[in-house]
Design an enzyme around this catalytic site. Structure first.
Site, PDB file in Angstrom:
ATOM      1  N   GLU A 111       0.834  -1.198   0.000  1.00 31.44           N
ATOM      2  CA  GLU A 111       0.000   0.000   0.000  1.00 31.44           C
ATOM      3  C   GLU A 111       0.871   1.250   0.000  1.00 31.44           C
ATOM      4  O   GLU A 111       0.574   2.239  -0.692  1.00 31.44           O
ATOM      5  CB  GLU A 111      -0.936  -0.014   1.220  1.00 31.44           C
ATOM      6  CG  GLU A 111      -2.108  -0.957   1.096  1.00 31.44           C
ATOM      7  CD  GLU A 111      -1.731  -2.437   1.151  1.00 31.44           C
ATOM      8  OE1 GLU A 111      -2.544  -3.260   0.736  1.00 31.44           O
ATOM      9  OE2 GLU A 111      -0.614  -2.762   1.620  1.00 31.44           O
ATOM     10  N   ASP A 125       1.582  13.264 -14.810  1.00 29.42           N
ATOM     11  CA  ASP A 125       0.393  13.607 -15.591  1.00 29.42           C
ATOM     12  C   ASP A 125       0.082  15.098 -15.517  1.00 29.42           C
ATOM     13  O   ASP A 125      -0.279  15.717 -16.531  1.00 29.42           O
ATOM     14  CB  ASP A 125      -0.802  12.811 -15.074  1.00 29.42           C
ATOM     15  CG  ASP A 125      -2.082  13.164 -15.813  1.00 29.42           C
ATOM     16  OD1 ASP A 125      -2.140  12.932 -17.029  1.00 29.42           O
ATOM     17  OD2 ASP A 125      -3.010  13.699 -15.172  1.00 29.42           O
TER      18      ASP A 125
END
Length: 320
Positions: A111, A125
């Site tokens: 995680e 991005d």
């Protein structure tokens, strides 16, 4: 060490963790996005047209940690109790660090690494219109704690005391391995995500809370490890009815009157060891108990929330 993700036919499987005890788990992972000075300055000054790059990346990392089990085939769905994603500007890019926590049967390393990875991807991005040749690099586990395998710290991991020897006069530092409570005295305690320390009372919701001298009990994980090596390998946090399991400090060697800083809270040692109750659940399970000789008891002098991973400092006279 044999791999455990294969069944008796040699095919992949999800490991059965149903028999493992629940313990406090924490993991830290890191990654980095390499970029040129112009792109870095746009992020720093809020000039990226898509918006606040790090705010979006932080949310993306948290969301990714929560959905790791959907992305990595053999990961278990984990009830995370905490996720934090932080960033730092460096000369050649942006460093990302993710911390994940849970109280469960299996660890949270994947995680943490997923959170760091997706935060890096989101930075890319957000900035790709300004620079296409950014590089995502160095995704790695820095630290994990909890469970049978114990404490791991990557050699040279940033922020770890092991990376650089502490000076001889440095204050003694340890960490909280786990925190636990119980509803009745004489019972093994069960690990929880956090405990609330209250001045003059102890731990909210714990059987030992009250206006007396043994409000909070502490025991070193090193003492529990002695018992594990004596034939009880499955001993876990809370099995000796300690509220705070420590790591890195011999608590039973602290003199009465010592002040401990544990996270935001302050405790004062009032008693070393205690008379053993022969009929308690702990003794029935193991045949002996380390609390009478190696446990300590404290009163709370400053309240606050304490959880696994918090630092413990032995304070000198006049220190706050």
């Amino acid at each position: 060490m044999p791999l455990t993700h294969f069944n008796d036919q040699g095919r992949a499987r999800m490991v059965d963790v149903s028999q493992k005890p629940k313990t406090q788990r924490v993991a830290r992972a890191a990654g980095k996005v390499l970029m040129n000075a112009q792109t870095l300055e746009l992020v720093r000054t809020g000039g990226v047209k898509k918006g606040d790059v790090l705010a979006v990346a932080q949310v993306a990392g948290i969301m990714a940690a929560k959905r790791t089990w959907e992305l990595v085939p053999m990961c278990h769905p984990i009830q995370l109790t905490g996720v934090d994603v932080s960033f730092s500007y460096e000369p050649d890019g942006i460093a990302v660090e993710a911390t994940t926590r849970c109280c469960g049967e299996t660890g949270v390393e994947m995680e943490a690494m997923t959170a760091a990875s997706v935060a890096c991807l989101t930075i890319y991005d957000m900035c790709k219109a300004n620079q296409r040749d950014m590089v995502l690099t160095d995704v790695r586990l820095l630290e994990k704690d909890g469970g049978k395998s114990g404490h791991f710290v990557r050699e040279g991991a940033e922020g770890e005391a092991a990376a650089e020897p502490a000076p001889a006069n440095a204050p003694q530092v340890a960490t909280v391995a786990a925190v636990s409570v119980s509803e009745r005295k004489g019972e093994r305690k069960h690990p929880v995500d956090a405990i609330q320390l209250v001045v003059g009372s102890g731990i909210a919701g714990d059987a030992h809370a009250g206006n007396w001298h043994r409000q909070v009990s502490l025991l070193a994980d090193e003492s529990v490890q002695m018992m594990r090596e004596s034939g009880f390998p499955d001993l876990a946090a809370g099995d000796f009815a300690e509220n705070i399991l420590t790591r890195g400090i011999a608590v039973h060697e602290l003199p009465v009157g010592t002040t401990l800083a544990i996270g935001p809270a302050r405790l004062v040692v009032t008693q070393i060891g205690k008379k053993c109750h022969n009929d308690c659940e702990i003794r029935r399970k193991t045949g002996m108990c380390v609390m009478p000789t190696r446990g300590i008891f404290c009163v709370v002098t400053r309240g606050g929330t304490v959880r696994a991973g918090d630092q413990i400092r032995v304070l000198g006279q006049g220190e706050e």
